[in-house]
Design a protein around this motif. Structure first.
Motif, PDB file in Angstrom:
ATOM      1  N   TRP A  63     -78.961  -9.229 -74.886  1.00 30.93           N
ATOM      2  CA  TRP A  63     -77.839  -8.762 -74.063  1.00 30.93           C
ATOM      3  C   TRP A  63     -77.159  -7.513 -74.600  1.00 30.93           C
ATOM      4  CZ3 TRP A  63     -74.551 -13.785 -72.826  1.00 30.93           C
ATOM      5  CH2 TRP A  63     -75.351 -14.676 -72.093  1.00 30.93           C
ATOM      6  N   GLY A  64     -77.318  -7.233 -75.889  1.00 27.44           N
ATOM      7  CA  GLY A  64     -76.621  -6.092 -76.477  1.00 27.44           C
ATOM      8  C   GLY A  64     -75.204  -6.400 -76.918  1.00 27.44           C
ATOM      9  N   TRP A  65     -74.904  -7.696 -77.118  1.00 26.85           N
ATOM     10  CA  TRP A  65     -73.574  -8.092 -77.567  1.00 26.85           C
ATOM     11  C   TRP A  65     -73.517  -8.062 -79.091  1.00 26.85           C
ATOM     12  CZ3 TRP A  65     -70.550 -12.268 -74.508  1.00 26.85           C
ATOM     13  CH2 TRP A  65     -70.688 -12.043 -73.123  1.00 26.85           C
ATOM     14  N   ILE A  66     -72.425  -7.554 -79.618  1.00 26.21           N
ATOM     15  CA  ILE A  66     -72.171  -7.557 -81.066  1.00 26.21           C
ATOM     16  C   ILE A  66     -70.865  -8.325 -81.246  1.00 26.21           C
ATOM     17  CG2 ILE A  66     -71.772  -6.134 -83.119  1.00 26.21           C
ATOM     18  CD1 ILE A  66     -73.308  -3.877 -81.671  1.00 26.21           C
ATOM     19  N   ARG A  67     -70.992  -9.632 -81.437  1.00 30.06           N
ATOM     20  CA  ARG A  67     -69.809 -10.485 -81.321  1.00 30.06           C
ATOM     21  C   ARG A  67     -69.579 -11.362 -82.549  1.00 30.06           C
ATOM     22  NH1 ARG A  67     -71.310 -15.762 -80.446  1.00 30.06           N
ATOM     23  NH2 ARG A  67     -73.425 -16.075 -79.669  1.00 30.06           N
ATOM     24  N   GLN A  68     -68.309 -11.471 -82.881  1.00 33.74           N
ATOM     25  CA  GLN A  68     -67.850 -12.473 -83.836  1.00 33.74           C
ATOM     26  C   GLN A  68     -67.484 -13.767 -83.089  1.00 33.74           C
ATOM     27  OE1 GLN A  68     -65.053  -9.771 -86.553  1.00 33.74           O
ATOM     28  NE2 GLN A  68     -65.214  -9.133 -84.421  1.00 33.74           N
ATOM     29  N   GLN A  69     -67.018 -13.591 -81.884  1.00 34.65           N
ATOM     30  CA  GLN A  69     -66.529 -14.698 -81.067  1.00 34.65           C
ATOM     31  C   GLN A  69     -67.612 -15.746 -80.834  1.00 34.65           C
ATOM     32  OE1 GLN A  69     -63.655 -13.857 -77.948  1.00 34.65           O
ATOM     33  NE2 GLN A  69     -65.057 -14.754 -76.461  1.00 34.65           N
ATOM     34  N   GLY A  70     -67.238 -17.007 -80.970  1.00 32.06           N
ATOM     35  CA  GLY A  70     -68.144 -18.106 -80.688  1.00 32.06           C
ATOM     36  C   GLY A  70     -69.173 -18.372 -81.760  1.00 32.06           C
ATOM     37  N   PRO A  77     -68.572 -15.317 -91.401  1.00 30.58           N
ATOM     38  CA  PRO A  77     -68.288 -14.317 -92.437  1.00 30.58           C
ATOM     39  C   PRO A  77     -69.355 -13.219 -92.500  1.00 30.58           C
ATOM     40  CG  PRO A  77     -68.004 -16.549 -93.296  1.00 30.58           C
ATOM     41  CD  PRO A  77     -68.666 -16.680 -91.968  1.00 30.58           C
ATOM     42  N   ILE A  78     -70.617 -13.595 -92.297  1.00 31.10           N
ATOM     43  CA  ILE A  78     -71.679 -12.585 -92.313  1.00 31.10           C
ATOM     44  C   ILE A  78     -71.548 -11.668 -91.105  1.00 31.10           C
ATOM     45  CG2 ILE A  78     -74.182 -12.212 -92.320  1.00 31.10           C
ATOM     46  CD1 ILE A  78     -74.475 -14.973 -93.620  1.00 31.10           C
ATOM     47  N   MET A  79     -71.154 -12.248 -89.959  1.00 30.00           N
ATOM     48  CA  MET A  79     -70.985 -11.437 -88.761  1.00 30.00           C
ATOM     49  C   MET A  79     -69.821 -10.466 -88.913  1.00 30.00           C
ATOM     50  SD  MET A  79     -72.072 -10.568 -85.834  1.00 30.00           S
ATOM     51  CE  MET A  79     -71.244  -9.013 -85.461  1.00 30.00           C
ATOM     52  N   MET A  80     -68.768 -10.890 -89.564  1.00 32.77           N
ATOM     53  CA  MET A  80     -67.641  -9.987 -89.770  1.00 32.77           C
ATOM     54  C   MET A  80     -68.045  -8.831 -90.691  1.00 32.77           C
ATOM     55  SD  MET A  80     -64.513 -12.756 -89.966  1.00 32.77           S
ATOM     56  CE  MET A  80     -63.191 -11.544 -89.807  1.00 32.77           C
ATOM     57  N   GLU A  81     -68.851  -9.126 -91.698  1.00 36.92           N
ATOM     58  CA  GLU A  81     -69.406  -8.050 -92.533  1.00 36.92           C
ATOM     59  C   GLU A  81     -70.303  -7.150 -91.698  1.00 36.92           C
ATOM     60  OE1 GLU A  81     -72.431  -7.247 -96.296  1.00 36.92           O
ATOM     61  OE2 GLU A  81     -71.764  -9.299 -95.886  1.00 36.92           O
ATOM     62  N   SER A  82     -71.102  -7.779 -90.834  1.00 37.85           N
ATOM     63  CA  SER A  82     -71.997  -7.004 -89.981  1.00 37.85           C
ATOM     64  C   SER A  82     -71.223  -6.035 -89.097  1.00 37.85           C
ATOM     65  CB  SER A  82     -72.836  -7.965 -89.115  1.00 37.85           C
ATOM     66  OG  SER A  82     -73.914  -7.293 -88.516  1.00 37.85           O
ATOM     67  N   MET A  83     -70.079  -6.464 -88.591  1.00 35.18           N
ATOM     68  CA  MET A  83     -69.267  -5.573 -87.761  1.00 35.18           C
ATOM     69  C   MET A  83     -68.833  -4.344 -88.559  1.00 35.18           C
ATOM     70  SD  MET A  83     -68.171  -5.251 -84.638  1.00 35.18           S
ATOM     71  CE  MET A  83     -68.034  -6.896 -83.910  1.00 35.18           C
ATOM     72  N   ARG A  84     -68.474  -4.550 -89.809  1.00 40.87           N
ATOM     73  CA  ARG A  84     -68.089  -3.410 -90.651  1.00 40.87           C
ATOM     74  C   ARG A  84     -69.281  -2.468 -90.849  1.00 40.87           C
ATOM     75  NH1 ARG A  84     -65.340  -7.750 -93.261  1.00 40.87           N
ATOM     76  NH2 ARG A  84     -66.952  -7.968 -94.858  1.00 40.87           N
TER      77      ARG A  84
END
Length: 447
Positions: A63-70, A77-84
């Motif tokens: 889908w192309g979503w880059i989400r922490q939600q859900g 925590p890894i996703m929050m690092e990934s966002m950075r």
């Protein structure tokens, strides 16, 4: 109408295989690419082998979503690092990634769904996410022209979107610039082991000596690992997606309910998909793993359509070869790029649902439609671990449809795992032994 990346797409990264390196990464999706990126940054000699095309399968078909939600709390925590990391990548590559932080909005039809959102948020707040509940009125204000009358929703303003078909092929250029060797049309057939330890791999381009191998082969991982005596209960489900012609903007970010999901695209259209619902081809692995999947099937049975058999050559097709030698043609060479036909009936229902929710837009007109095979696990979280029985073998697979967004952060984690450095996160949730040590498997959130 089919997605453009296929076996017919030109090979961008050819050449001869090196005789030796430190690490071979199997799989040219986002996890493999970013693992190679961070291994190369550490100064390790890394070769990425892709049987077909970089991002040819699910890493460009999502889908192309880059989400922490859900997210599962083990992933968050890894996703929050990934966002950075995504933000730093956007600075390096600019608009080529299509990265925009426009938010993710989950839409609830019922109070029960709202309670589910709140339950996730009550845990996620401890990690410092900016997610918050929104009222029915706030949803109507954000979604221009909507008439559906949702009960409310869950919004994470810092969540983002990207263009998968462009982003991952761009990121591989960064890995190469850092020293990684990348080979397309180079299937890894088998491991070479001496005394049980990894000493190299046999590829269709010859043997590559190495001390460590990372299996990041997406939907093909289980097939490869089982040939090496390593069993994981991985299955693959088909997810259908479409791209619309340019349309008026109703929301700049990503939104979904259980009828439809959409993401604004760079070209002014939307990527649209069923909010829930997949197609599943029944094969030998389905029967082998039925016991461990029963809890998930009970939860999502109504949204899954079961098909009698996969097309010839697919990872869990009835006729797919399960045993072969390092000097034999492998199943990975038979299907360079999984390119399944989309379920156009499902896409049609998405078009109708969007037209009903946004009557001012009319029925979305499609520019293209495609499908991909999502590698999933029974608890809907990946396996990221060393294989104790095979020293030198690391598994990073089963991202369960969540890999695109978490890819940069997970690649950093896997690279540190390979290098023997501190990964900075608790990986117990992703351990391989959870399928054999009697642990109760707890499915991640179905948000």
């Amino acid at each position: 109408m089919r997605f453009p990346i296929s076996e017919a797409s030109p090979v961008r990264f050819g050449g001869e295989a090196p005789k030796a390196c430190d690490v071979v990464v199997l799989g040219g999706g986002v996890i493999g690419v970013m693992t190679a990126w961070f291994l190369a940054e550490k100064g390790l000699r890394v070769t990425l082998c892709e049987k077909g095309r970089i991002a040819g399968e699910q890493s460009s078909r999502n889908w192309g979503w880059i989400r922490q939600q859900g997210r599962d709390m083990g992933e968050l925590p890894i996703m929050m690092e990934s966002m950075r990391i995504w933000k730093s990548l956007a600075q390096e590559f600019g608009e080529r990634l299509g990265f925009r932080q426009e938010g993710v909005l989950y839409l609830a039809k019922t109070e029960r769904e709202m309670a589910g959102f709140e339950a996730w948020l009550s845990e996620a707040r401890a990690f410092g996410v900016d997610s918050h509940m929104v009222t029915s009125g706030a949803v109507a204000e954000r979604l221009k022209g909507s008439v559906k009358g949702w009960t409310g929703g869950l919004l994470t303003p810092s969540d983002a979107r990207g263009e998968p078909w462009a982003a991952v092929p761009t990121l591989v250029e960064g890995a190469i610039a850092r020293g990684a060797v990348v080979l397309e049309n180079c299937a890894v057939r088998r491991l070479d082991r001496q005394g049980g330890r990894v000493t190299g791999v046999f590829t269709e381009k010859g043997r590559i000596g190495c001390d460590q191998v990372v299996v990041a082969g997406g939907a093909w991982s289980s097939l490869f690992l089982r040939a090496e005596g390593v069993a994981i209960p991985q299955l693959a489900v088909l997810a259908s997606v479409a791209a619309t012609e340019p349309m008026a903007e109703v929301f700049a970010g990503n939104a979904c309910d259980d009828d439809f999901a959409f993401r604004r695209r760079q070209d002014g259209g939307y990527s649209i998909a069923p909010g829930s619902g997949h197609d599943f081809f029944v094969g030998p692995d389905a029967f082998r793993n039925i016991g461990v999947y029963l809890p998930v099937l009970k939860k999502d049975f109504r949204s899954t359509a079961f098909k009698a058999m996969a097309p010839a050559g697919y990872p869990d097709a009835w006729g797919t070869k399960r045993r072969w030698g390092g000097d034999e043609v492998s199943p990975f060479e038979g299907v360079r790029v999984l390119n399944p036909a989309p379920n156009m009936e499902r896409i049609g229902r998405v078009q109708a649902a969007m037209a009903s929710a946004f009557p001012g837009l009319g029925r979305p007109k499609l520019r293209a439609a495609w499908a991909g095979m999502i590698d999933t696990m029974p608890d809907v979280v990946p396996v990221v671990d060393r294989v104790a029985a095979v020293p030198g073998l690391v598994v990073a697979t089963g991202m369960s449809g969540h890999g695109f967004g978490i890819g940069p952060g997970m690649g950093r984690v896997v690279a540190d795992l390979v290098a023997g450095d501190a990964v900075g996160h608790d990986l117990a949730r992703f351990r391989l032994s959870r399928f054999s040590d009697g642990s109760r498997l707890v499915p991640g959130p179905s948000l």
